[in-house]
Scaffold this active site. Structure first.
Site, PDB file in Angstrom:
ATOM      1  N   MET A 152       0.755  -1.265   0.033  1.00  0.00           N
ATOM      2  CA  MET A 152       0.049   0.003  -0.181  1.00  0.00           C
ATOM      3  C   MET A 152       0.914   1.217  -0.038  1.00  0.00           C
ATOM      4  O   MET A 152       0.652   2.126   0.903  1.00  0.00           O
ATOM      5  CB  MET A 152      -1.001   0.166   1.328  1.00  0.00           C
ATOM      6  CG  MET A 152      -1.993   1.016   1.181  1.00  0.00           C
ATOM      7  SD  MET A 152      -3.422   0.455  -0.020  1.00  0.00           S
ATOM      8  CE  MET A 152      -4.684   1.160   0.650  1.00  0.00           C
ATOM      9  N   GLY A 153       1.636   1.539  -1.103  1.00  0.00           N
ATOM     10  CA  GLY A 153       2.533   2.590  -1.221  1.00  0.00           C
ATOM     11  C   GLY A 153       1.820   3.685  -2.102  1.00  0.00           C
ATOM     12  O   GLY A 153       0.547   3.706  -2.013  1.00  0.00           O
ATOM     13  N   ARG A 154       2.566   4.382  -2.818  1.00  0.00           N
ATOM     14  CA  ARG A 154       1.940   5.363  -3.556  1.00  0.00           C
ATOM     15  C   ARG A 154       0.838   4.543  -4.714  1.00  0.00           C
ATOM     16  O   ARG A 154      -0.225   5.119  -4.658  1.00  0.00           O
ATOM     17  CB  ARG A 154       3.041   5.997  -4.506  1.00  0.00           C
ATOM     18  CG  ARG A 154       3.939   7.033  -3.711  1.00  0.00           C
ATOM     19  CD  ARG A 154       5.078   7.494  -4.480  1.00  0.00           C
ATOM     20  NE  ARG A 154       6.091   6.418  -4.778  1.00  0.00           N
ATOM     21  CZ  ARG A 154       7.349   6.332  -4.215  1.00  0.00           C
ATOM     22  NH1 ARG A 154       7.718   7.096  -3.419  1.00  0.00           N
ATOM     23  NH2 ARG A 154       7.980   5.250  -4.537  1.00  0.00           N
ATOM     24  N   ILE A 155       1.428   3.828  -5.342  1.00  0.00           N
ATOM     25  CA  ILE A 155       0.485   3.227  -6.502  1.00  0.00           C
ATOM     26  C   ILE A 155      -0.565   2.279  -5.698  1.00  0.00           C
ATOM     27  O   ILE A 155      -1.803   2.511  -6.234  1.00  0.00           O
ATOM     28  CB  ILE A 155       1.273   2.265  -7.441  1.00  0.00           C
ATOM     29  CG1 ILE A 155       2.417   3.120  -7.925  1.00  0.00           C
ATOM     30  CG2 ILE A 155       0.291   1.705  -8.465  1.00  0.00           C
ATOM     31  CD1 ILE A 155       3.415   2.391  -8.882  1.00  0.00           C
TER      32      ILE A 155
ATOM     33  N   SER B 273       3.458  -5.233 -10.443  1.00  0.00           N
ATOM     34  CA  SER B 273       4.700  -4.785 -10.032  1.00  0.00           C
ATOM     35  C   SER B 273       5.917  -5.179 -10.558  1.00  0.00           C
ATOM     36  O   SER B 273       6.656  -4.679 -11.325  1.00  0.00           O
ATOM     37  CB  SER B 273       4.716  -5.278  -8.140  1.00  0.00           C
ATOM     38  OG  SER B 273       5.681  -4.844  -7.567  1.00  0.00           O
ATOM     39  N   ARG B 274       6.329  -6.606 -10.149  1.00  0.00           N
ATOM     40  CA  ARG B 274       7.542  -7.228 -10.845  1.00  0.00           C
ATOM     41  C   ARG B 274       7.223  -8.791 -10.838  1.00  0.00           C
ATOM     42  O   ARG B 274       6.636  -9.306  -9.857  1.00  0.00           O
ATOM     43  CB  ARG B 274       8.726  -6.981 -10.204  1.00  0.00           C
ATOM     44  CG  ARG B 274       9.429  -5.619 -10.287  1.00  0.00           C
ATOM     45  CD  ARG B 274       9.775  -5.110 -11.801  1.00  0.00           C
ATOM     46  NE  ARG B 274      10.358  -4.001 -11.813  1.00  0.00           N
ATOM     47  CZ  ARG B 274       9.887  -2.975 -12.154  1.00  0.00           C
ATOM     48  NH1 ARG B 274       8.610  -2.970 -12.392  1.00  0.00           N
ATOM     49  NH2 ARG B 274      10.531  -1.691 -12.277  1.00  0.00           N
TER      50      ARG B 274
ATOM     51  N   GLU C 210      11.369 -11.032 -19.088  1.00  0.00           N
ATOM     52  CA  GLU C 210      10.779  -9.942 -19.858  1.00  0.00           C
ATOM     53  C   GLU C 210      11.545  -9.879 -21.259  1.00  0.00           C
ATOM     54  O   GLU C 210      12.843  -9.503 -20.772  1.00  0.00           O
ATOM     55  CB  GLU C 210      10.389  -8.532 -19.154  1.00  0.00           C
ATOM     56  CG  GLU C 210       9.336  -8.897 -18.122  1.00  0.00           C
ATOM     57  CD  GLU C 210       8.784  -7.478 -17.248  1.00  0.00           C
ATOM     58  OE1 GLU C 210       9.227  -6.376 -17.879  1.00  0.00           O
ATOM     59  OE2 GLU C 210       7.898  -7.637 -16.541  1.00  0.00           O
TER      60      GLU C 210
ATOM     61  N   HIS D 100       4.344  -5.324 -19.766  1.00  0.00           N
ATOM     62  CA  HIS D 100       4.841  -4.142 -19.067  1.00  0.00           C
ATOM     63  C   HIS D 100       4.429  -2.514 -19.548  1.00  0.00           C
ATOM     64  O   HIS D 100       5.545  -1.892 -19.583  1.00  0.00           O
ATOM     65  CB  HIS D 100       6.225  -4.246 -19.038  1.00  0.00           C
ATOM     66  CG  HIS D 100       6.956  -3.871 -17.659  1.00  0.00           C
ATOM     67  ND1 HIS D 100       8.129  -4.295 -16.777  1.00  0.00           N
ATOM     68  CD2 HIS D 100       6.673  -2.614 -16.751  1.00  0.00           C
ATOM     69  CE1 HIS D 100       8.334  -3.705 -15.900  1.00  0.00           C
ATOM     70  NE2 HIS D 100       7.424  -2.587 -15.777  1.00  0.00           N
TER      71      HIS D 100
HETATM   72  N1  LIG Z   1       3.960  -2.193 -14.229  1.00  0.00           N
HETATM   73  C1  LIG Z   1       4.529  -1.162 -14.344  1.00  0.00           C
HETATM   74  O1  LIG Z   1       4.813  -0.397 -15.425  1.00  0.00           O
HETATM   75  C2  LIG Z   1       5.065  -0.429 -12.975  1.00  0.00           C
HETATM   76  C3  LIG Z   1       5.399  -1.111 -11.855  1.00  0.00           C
HETATM   77  N2  LIG Z   1       5.836  -0.420 -10.868  1.00  0.00           N
HETATM   78  C4  LIG Z   1       6.247  -1.339  -9.684  1.00  0.00           C
HETATM   79  O2  LIG Z   1       5.450  -0.929  -8.496  1.00  0.00           O
HETATM   80  C5  LIG Z   1       6.474  -1.137  -7.560  1.00  0.00           C
HETATM   81  C6  LIG Z   1       5.590   0.026  -6.374  1.00  0.00           C
HETATM   82  O3  LIG Z   1       5.641   1.370  -6.716  1.00  0.00           O
HETATM   83  P1  LIG Z   1       5.405   2.520  -5.663  1.00  0.00           P
HETATM   84  O4  LIG Z   1       3.853   2.106  -5.237  1.00  0.00           O
HETATM   85  O5  LIG Z   1       5.703   3.743  -6.295  1.00  0.00           O
HETATM   86  O6  LIG Z   1       6.377   2.135  -4.519  1.00  0.00           O
HETATM   87  P2  LIG Z   1       6.171   2.584  -3.014  1.00  0.00           P
HETATM   88  O7  LIG Z   1       7.474   2.264  -2.554  1.00  0.00           O
HETATM   89  O8  LIG Z   1       5.504   3.859  -2.877  1.00  0.00           O
HETATM   90  O9  LIG Z   1       5.181   1.446  -2.450  1.00  0.00           O
HETATM   91  C7  LIG Z   1       5.464   0.056  -2.144  1.00  0.00           C
HETATM   92  C8  LIG Z   1       4.898  -0.542  -0.772  1.00  0.00           C
HETATM   93  O10 LIG Z   1       5.168  -1.820  -0.701  1.00  0.00           O
HETATM   94  C9  LIG Z   1       5.212  -2.082   0.859  1.00  0.00           C
HETATM   95  N3  LIG Z   1       6.057  -3.324   0.908  1.00  0.00           N
HETATM   96  C10 LIG Z   1       7.444  -3.551   0.683  1.00  0.00           C
HETATM   97  N4  LIG Z   1       7.330  -4.906   0.907  1.00  0.00           N
HETATM   98  C11 LIG Z   1       6.303  -5.400   1.476  1.00  0.00           C
HETATM   99  C12 LIG Z   1       6.006  -6.567   1.698  1.00  0.00           C
HETATM  100  N5  LIG Z   1       6.872  -7.621   2.034  1.00  0.00           N
HETATM  101  N6  LIG Z   1       4.950  -6.855   2.087  1.00  0.00           N
HETATM  102  C13 LIG Z   1       3.777  -5.924   1.990  1.00  0.00           C
HETATM  103  N7  LIG Z   1       3.953  -4.568   1.697  1.00  0.00           N
HETATM  104  C14 LIG Z   1       5.375  -4.466   1.423  1.00  0.00           C
HETATM  105  C15 LIG Z   1       6.119  -0.790   1.336  1.00  0.00           C
HETATM  106  O11 LIG Z   1       5.854  -0.623   2.662  1.00  0.00           O
HETATM  107  C16 LIG Z   1       5.233   0.238   0.422  1.00  0.00           C
HETATM  108  O12 LIG Z   1       4.273   1.000   0.978  1.00  0.00           O
HETATM  109  C17 LIG Z   1       7.716  -0.522  -7.979  1.00  0.00           C
HETATM  110  O13 LIG Z   1       8.608  -0.803  -7.135  1.00  0.00           O
HETATM  111  C18 LIG Z   1       7.653  -1.152  -9.492  1.00  0.00           C
HETATM  112  O14 LIG Z   1       8.254  -2.657  -8.926  1.00  0.00           O
HETATM  113  C19 LIG Z   1       5.819   0.801 -10.695  1.00  0.00           C
HETATM  114  C20 LIG Z   1       5.535   1.654 -11.784  1.00  0.00           C
HETATM  115  C21 LIG Z   1       5.016   0.973 -13.030  1.00  0.00           C
HETATM  116  O1  LIG Z   2       8.597   2.629 -13.007  1.00  0.00           O
HETATM  117  C1  LIG Z   2       8.716   1.170 -12.914  1.00  0.00           C
HETATM  118  O2  LIG Z   2       9.025   0.597 -12.074  1.00  0.00           O
HETATM  119  C2  LIG Z   2       8.079   0.603 -14.076  1.00  0.00           C
HETATM  120  O3  LIG Z   2       7.920  -0.630 -14.174  1.00  0.00           O
HETATM  121  C3  LIG Z   2       7.888   1.206 -15.289  1.00  0.00           C
HETATM  122  O4  LIG Z   2       7.227   2.398 -15.176  1.00  0.00           O
END
Ligand SMILES: NC(=O)C1=CN([C@@H]2O[C@H](COP(=O)(O)OP(=O)(O)OC[C@H]3O[C@@H](n4cnc5c(N)ncnc54)[C@H](O)[C@@H]3O)[C@@H](O)[C@H]2O)C=CC1
Ligand SMILES: O=C(O)C(=O)CO
Length: 320
Positions: A155-158, A237-238, A267, A286
């Site tokens: 429950m982070g930004r996204i 996410s990943r 990927e 992706h």
């Molecule tokens: N599909 C895509 O194109 C994209 C994928 N992403 C992925 O989304 C991820 C998250 O991005 P944001 O929300 O900006 O990051 P963020 O850092 O704001 O949120 C991640 C959240 O996950 C929580 N977390 C970490 N480990 C955990 C666990 N084991 N169990 C439960 N919660 C846990 C953290 O406390 C944090 O609140 C990125 O790291 C990236 O891998 C991000 C952007 C685009």
């Molecule tokens: O920003 C990321 O982590 C992505 O996966 C692509 O935007």
């Protein structure tokens, strides 16, 4: 003398050009293809700054070929492609792109939710393949998103942006996170749940954690078995966070309704991957952050860091 910057992909010229004021720039000249590793290792030999995409591994091997490296800018918020410990050891800084892609990625998650629940890609294939003979009550029936329970892991930004959208669909929002989000609980009524309870209770499970040693394989056969037989799992996410073969087995046995996947362990995913044989898997290449506005904003955020460094100022959004 200008600093040497190497860019691992062909980025739009209008984005890169202004940086020439500060940098002597070389770049890989392909837009679509990843730079071969041997060429990358040769290219970093004399560079001080490296601008990478999430497809480039910045690890001990690369650092050992880059004695002058001081800064890595990553065109992504996720930075599992970067060995932060190895960077720290050598005093190399790194930056990423948090925030600017939050809404766009959350929108895509909602797209995957609707696509899987309402079988949208499958229905489109059905029409194009000439299978549509008439309207009948149980034709391509899906499951409702409105009013269902969504469980968000990470429950982070996204994750929070997804949760706010889910409220618009009258969904009950459960979440699991490293720490409680008391403010969001009070403001929106989101409910904290243990991972086990979240998996048991949710109709839609969304994974939005970073990918690291703690989250690798977070969702395996045991966790999938806790989910409802008609639940949907979404991963934007990943890839490595879900065990893909366990997911395939679970879907194949009819122990899950569907999966919506924007990310994969490898990927691009191999075209003979078993998950791609299932009609209830919606698989995307992706594209979470792929809107013109957001990809431009990500590039521009990197440019801002590179400009600051070029001017001898501090960079922000550091991940090291
Ligand atoms: N599909 C895509 O194109 C994209 C994928 N992403 C992925 O989304 C991820 C998250 O991005 P944001 O929300 O900006 O990051 P963020 O850092 O704001 O949120 C991640 C959240 O996950 C929580 N977390 C970490 N480990 C955990 C666990 N084991 N169990 C439960 N919660 C846990 C953290 O406390 C944090 O609140 C990125 O790291 C990236 O891998 C991000 C952007 C685009
Ligand atoms: O920003 C990321 O982590 C992505 O996966 C692509 O935007």
């Amino acid at each position: 003398m200008k600093k040497k910057l190497f860019i691992t992909r062909k980025f739009p010229a209008q984005i890169v050009e202004p940086l020439r004021e500060y940098y002597d720039i070389s770049q890989w000249d392909e837009e679509e293809m990843v730079i071969p590793r041997d060429k990358l290792l040769a290219a970093v030999a004399d560079c001080e700054v490296l601008w990478v995409t999430l497809a480039d591994q910045v690890n001990e091997e690369l650092l050992s070929h880059a004695p002058n490296l001081k800064l890595v800018t990553n065109l992504a918020v996720g930075y599992n492609n970067i060995d932060v410990q190895a960077l720290r050891k050598r005093g190399v800084m790194a930056t990423n792109t948090p925030g600017v892609l939050t809404n766009t990625t959350a929108d895509l998650v909602m797209g995957l939710l609707l696509a899987t629940a309402r079988r949208i890609p499958e229905s489109e294939r059905y029409l194009r393949e000439g299978k549509w003979k008439s309207w009948y009550p149980m034709q391509l029936v899906g499951k409702d998103v409105s009013g269902a329970t969504i469980g968000i892991i990470g429950m982070g930004r996204i994750g929070q942006a997804v949760a706010r959208r889910a409220k618009g669909f009258d969904m009950k929002v459960l979440y699991n996170n490293r720490r409680r989000r008391h403010e969001a609980e009070e403001m929106y009524g989101f409910q904290y749940a243990s991972l086990e309870e979240l998996l048991k209770q949710s109709d839609f499970v969304v994974i939005m954690t970073p990918y690291n040693n703690d989250t690798e394989g977070l969702i395996g056969a045991e966790e999938l078995a806790l989910m409802k037989d008609d639940a949907v799992i979404i991963n934007a996410s990943r890839g490595g966070i879900i065990d893909e073969l366990a997911l395939y087995d679970t879907l194949k046995e009819g122990k899950l309704w569907a999966a919506g996947l924007d990310v994969f362990e490898q990927e691009p995913i191999a075209m003979d991957h078993p998950l791609l044989t299932l009609s209830n898997v919606v698989a995307l290449p992706h594209i979470g952050s792929a809107s013109l506005e957001t990809r431009t904003a990500m590039l521009m955020l990197n440019v801002k860091e590179l400009t600051a460094y070029g001017q001898g100022k501090a960079v922000t959004n550091r991940i090291d």
